[in-house]
Scaffold this motif. Structure first.
Motif, PDB file in Angstrom:
ATOM      1  N   ASN A  75      -9.274   4.747  -3.015  1.00  0.00           N
ATOM      2  CA  ASN A  75      -8.798   5.303  -1.746  1.00  0.00           C
ATOM      3  C   ASN A  75      -9.171   4.454  -0.534  1.00  0.00           C
ATOM      4  N   SER A  76      -9.628   3.225  -0.781  1.00  0.00           N
ATOM      5  CA  SER A  76     -10.132   2.409   0.332  1.00  0.00           C
ATOM      6  C   SER A  76      -9.087   1.438   0.880  1.00  0.00           C
ATOM      7  N   LYS A  77      -7.831   1.624   0.509  1.00  0.00           N
ATOM      8  CA  LYS A  77      -6.730   0.783   1.002  1.00  0.00           C
ATOM      9  C   LYS A  77      -6.997  -0.704   0.808  1.00  0.00           C
ATOM     10  N   MET A  78      -7.222  -1.052  -0.453  1.00  0.00           N
ATOM     11  CA  MET A  78      -7.464  -2.448  -0.800  1.00  0.00           C
ATOM     12  C   MET A  78      -6.264  -3.344  -0.497  1.00  0.00           C
ATOM     13  N   GLY A  79      -5.109  -2.737  -0.233  1.00  0.00           N
ATOM     14  CA  GLY A  79      -3.915  -3.499   0.135  1.00  0.00           C
ATOM     15  C   GLY A  79      -4.178  -4.488   1.265  1.00  0.00           C
ATOM     16  N   ALA A  80      -5.143  -4.131   2.123  1.00  0.00           N
ATOM     17  CA  ALA A  80      -5.504  -5.009   3.238  1.00  0.00           C
ATOM     18  C   ALA A  80      -6.042  -6.359   2.761  1.00  0.00           C
ATOM     19  N   LEU A  81      -6.497  -6.382   1.509  1.00  0.00           N
ATOM     20  CA  LEU A  81      -7.078  -7.624   0.965  1.00  0.00           C
ATOM     21  C   LEU A  81      -6.036  -8.479   0.250  1.00  0.00           C
ATOM     22  N   TYR A  82      -4.776  -8.112   0.414  1.00  0.00           N
ATOM     23  CA  TYR A  82      -3.692  -8.865  -0.225  1.00  0.00           C
ATOM     24  C   TYR A  82      -2.788  -9.494   0.819  1.00  0.00           C
ATOM     25  N   GLN A  83      -3.386 -10.291   1.695  1.00  0.00           N
ATOM     26  CA  GLN A  83      -2.581 -10.953   2.707  1.00  0.00           C
ATOM     27  C   GLN A  83      -1.693 -12.017   2.059  1.00  0.00           C
ATOM     28  N   SER A  84      -0.597 -12.266   2.739  1.00  0.00           N
ATOM     29  CA  SER A  84       0.350 -13.274   2.283  1.00  0.00           C
ATOM     30  C   SER A  84      -0.374 -14.594   1.978  1.00  0.00           C
ATOM     31  N   GLY A  85      -0.121 -15.142   0.813  1.00  0.00           N
ATOM     32  CA  GLY A  85      -0.739 -16.407   0.440  1.00  0.00           C
ATOM     33  C   GLY A  85      -1.992 -16.240  -0.414  1.00  0.00           C
ATOM     34  N   SER A  86      -2.434 -15.002  -0.575  1.00  0.00           N
ATOM     35  CA  SER A  86      -3.680 -14.793  -1.321  1.00  0.00           C
ATOM     36  C   SER A  86      -3.469 -14.732  -2.833  1.00  0.00           C
ATOM     37  N   ASP A  87      -2.292 -15.202  -3.281  1.00  0.00           N
ATOM     38  CA  ASP A  87      -2.071 -15.407  -4.714  1.00  0.00           C
ATOM     39  C   ASP A  87      -2.547 -16.808  -5.116  1.00  0.00           C
ATOM     40  N   LYS A  88      -3.076 -17.519  -4.157  1.00  0.00           N
ATOM     41  CA  LYS A  88      -3.656 -18.847  -4.417  1.00  0.00           C
ATOM     42  C   LYS A  88      -5.032 -18.850  -3.793  1.00  0.00           C
ATOM     43  N   GLY A  89      -6.007 -19.323  -4.529  1.00  0.00           N
ATOM     44  CA  GLY A  89      -7.336 -19.454  -3.934  1.00  0.00           C
ATOM     45  C   GLY A  89      -8.422 -18.898  -4.824  1.00  0.00           C
ATOM     46  N   LYS A  90      -9.638 -19.135  -4.409  1.00  0.00           N
ATOM     47  CA  LYS A  90     -10.803 -18.824  -5.224  1.00  0.00           C
ATOM     48  C   LYS A  90     -11.749 -17.892  -4.478  1.00  0.00           C
ATOM     49  N   GLY A  91     -12.119 -16.792  -5.118  1.00  0.00           N
ATOM     50  CA  GLY A  91     -13.194 -15.957  -4.610  1.00  0.00           C
ATOM     51  C   GLY A  91     -14.411 -16.319  -5.453  1.00  0.00           C
ATOM     52  N   TRP A  92     -14.813 -15.383  -6.353  1.00  0.00           N
ATOM     53  CA  TRP A  92     -15.834 -15.738  -7.347  1.00  0.00           C
ATOM     54  C   TRP A  92     -15.242 -16.740  -8.330  1.00  0.00           C
ATOM     55  N   LYS A  93     -13.944 -16.590  -8.554  1.00  0.00           N
ATOM     56  CA  LYS A  93     -13.189 -17.493  -9.433  1.00  0.00           C
ATOM     57  C   LYS A  93     -11.752 -17.505  -8.916  1.00  0.00           C
ATOM     58  N   GLU A  94     -10.901 -18.340  -9.513  1.00  0.00           N
ATOM     59  CA  GLU A  94      -9.500 -18.396  -9.094  1.00  0.00           C
ATOM     60  C   GLU A  94      -8.867 -17.006  -9.223  1.00  0.00           C
ATOM     61  N   THR A  95      -8.072 -16.637  -8.250  1.00  0.00           N
ATOM     62  CA  THR A  95      -7.393 -15.352  -8.348  1.00  0.00           C
ATOM     63  C   THR A  95      -6.346 -15.406  -9.470  1.00  0.00           C
ATOM     64  N   ARG A  96      -6.157 -14.259 -10.116  1.00  0.00           N
ATOM     65  CA  ARG A  96      -5.150 -14.159 -11.181  1.00  0.00           C
ATOM     66  C   ARG A  96      -3.899 -13.436 -10.673  1.00  0.00           C
ATOM     67  N   LEU A  97      -3.830 -13.209  -9.387  1.00  0.00           N
ATOM     68  CA  LEU A  97      -2.686 -12.489  -8.818  1.00  0.00           C
ATOM     69  C   LEU A  97      -1.406 -13.312  -8.950  1.00  0.00           C
ATOM     70  N   LYS A  98      -0.363 -12.674  -9.481  1.00  0.00           N
ATOM     71  CA  LYS A  98       0.941 -13.341  -9.581  1.00  0.00           C
ATOM     72  C   LYS A  98       1.660 -13.276  -8.228  1.00  0.00           C
ATOM     73  N   SER A  99       2.443 -14.306  -7.956  1.00  0.00           N
ATOM     74  CA  SER A  99       3.149 -14.390  -6.661  1.00  0.00           C
ATOM     75  C   SER A  99       4.128 -13.241  -6.470  1.00  0.00           C
ATOM     76  N   GLU A 100       4.720 -12.759  -7.578  1.00  0.00           N
ATOM     77  CA  GLU A 100       5.729 -11.692  -7.463  1.00  0.00           C
ATOM     78  C   GLU A 100       5.144 -10.364  -6.997  1.00  0.00           C
ATOM     79  N   PHE A 101       3.823 -10.283  -6.900  1.00  0.00           N
ATOM     80  CA  PHE A 101       3.171  -9.091  -6.353  1.00  0.00           C
ATOM     81  C   PHE A 101       3.699  -8.748  -4.960  1.00  0.00           C
ATOM     82  N   PHE A 102       3.843  -9.794  -4.122  1.00  0.00           N
ATOM     83  CA  PHE A 102       4.159  -9.581  -2.708  1.00  0.00           C
ATOM     84  C   PHE A 102       5.559  -9.009  -2.516  1.00  0.00           C
ATOM     85  N   GLY A 103       5.600  -7.836  -1.948  1.00  0.00           N
ATOM     86  CA  GLY A 103       6.875  -7.202  -1.630  1.00  0.00           C
ATOM     87  C   GLY A 103       7.630  -6.659  -2.836  1.00  0.00           C
ATOM     88  N   HIS A 104       6.982  -6.590  -4.013  1.00  0.00           N
ATOM     89  CA  HIS A 104       7.670  -6.088  -5.205  1.00  0.00           C
ATOM     90  C   HIS A 104       7.989  -4.597  -5.041  1.00  0.00           C
TER      91      HIS A 104
END
Lengths: 155, 155
Positions: A75-104
């Motif tokens: 319920n913490s609205k994690m959607g805020a942590l999915y800004q455009s372009g965040s399908d590329k990059g490393k936090g603790w490790k490389e993100t596994r987010l697929k690009s098609e997530f955005f706007g699906h």
């Protein structure tokens, strides 16, 4: 409109679509990804705790604690942590987010299913009926999987 | 009693002291450390959200969401993730836990302060008074620091 401004406007539009207000700090891209990974792992720990209880000796308090963590994060609205372009990059490790997530178009339903399953899990956990918890645990797992199957790259 | 048995008994005693029942899966050492690091980072994200709201435009829902995450994690008995020997090892990164954490006489009071501050934070957030939230945010930060100063190695 120059390219930089276009990117900015696109970013703001996406942000507005996600229902994010600007008071919220979303952090740098690597922060967003690390926070996402941290929140999912905290939920994974909690799922492990619930599973240990439904498979073994049942301890109501442990299940309630774990279910409450999942519910609060869901319920913490994690959607805020999915800004455009965040399908590329490393936090603790490389993100596994697929690009098609955005706007699906399936995303709102998937997110709603997960929220509802997490809220129901907390409710059932508070009831303390181990069999009901086991059944809801299965449904919650399915709701998690609904997103993983569609938007998470295999390792 | 041979050395292996002594270690086992010491481990069980510590576990019992921490109030952990055996139904709970505590995972392998690297899981425990990664779960700890994930939970603290999820709370750090939530603290960042609260700070953005008390420093900028105040959005009650965001503060409630963030405070609820901190409260749920603070009440999830993370002590189970501090098994003997887990001051050495790597989760997402090397743990910064100091060895003197284990069995330290100040620990119960520090843990109790944190739990109380997190519960109060959720209560104050639900009230929606921005000034009260700011004051409690400061107190909660102090409670976090109480543990960090004593038991966390500098980076």
């Amino acid at each position: 409109m120059n390219k930089k401004l276009k990117t900015l406007v696109a970013g703001i539009t996406l942000t507005a679509m996600a229902g994010i207000t600007f008071a919220q700090t979303v952090g740098k891209m690597e922060d967003q990804i690390r926070w996402r990974q941290s929140a999912y792992h905290t939920m994974a720990w909690s799922m492990t705790r619930i599973k240990a209880n439904v498979d073994g000796q049942y301890n109501k308090d442990q299940v309630v604690e774990a279910a409450n963590v999942i519910q609060a994060i869901a319920n913490s609205k994690m959607g805020a942590l999915y800004q455009s372009g965040s399908d590329k990059g490393k936090g603790w490790k490389e993100t596994r987010l697929k690009s098609e997530f955005f706007g699906h178009s399936d995303l709102p339903q998937i997110a709603q299913n997960f929220g509802a399953a997490a809220n129901e899990m907390a409710k059932v956990a508070a009831g303390g009926d181990a069999a009901a918890v086991k059944a809801q645990f299965g449904k919650l797992g399915e709701a998690c999987k609904g997103c993983h199957d569609k938007f998470r790259k295999d390792e």
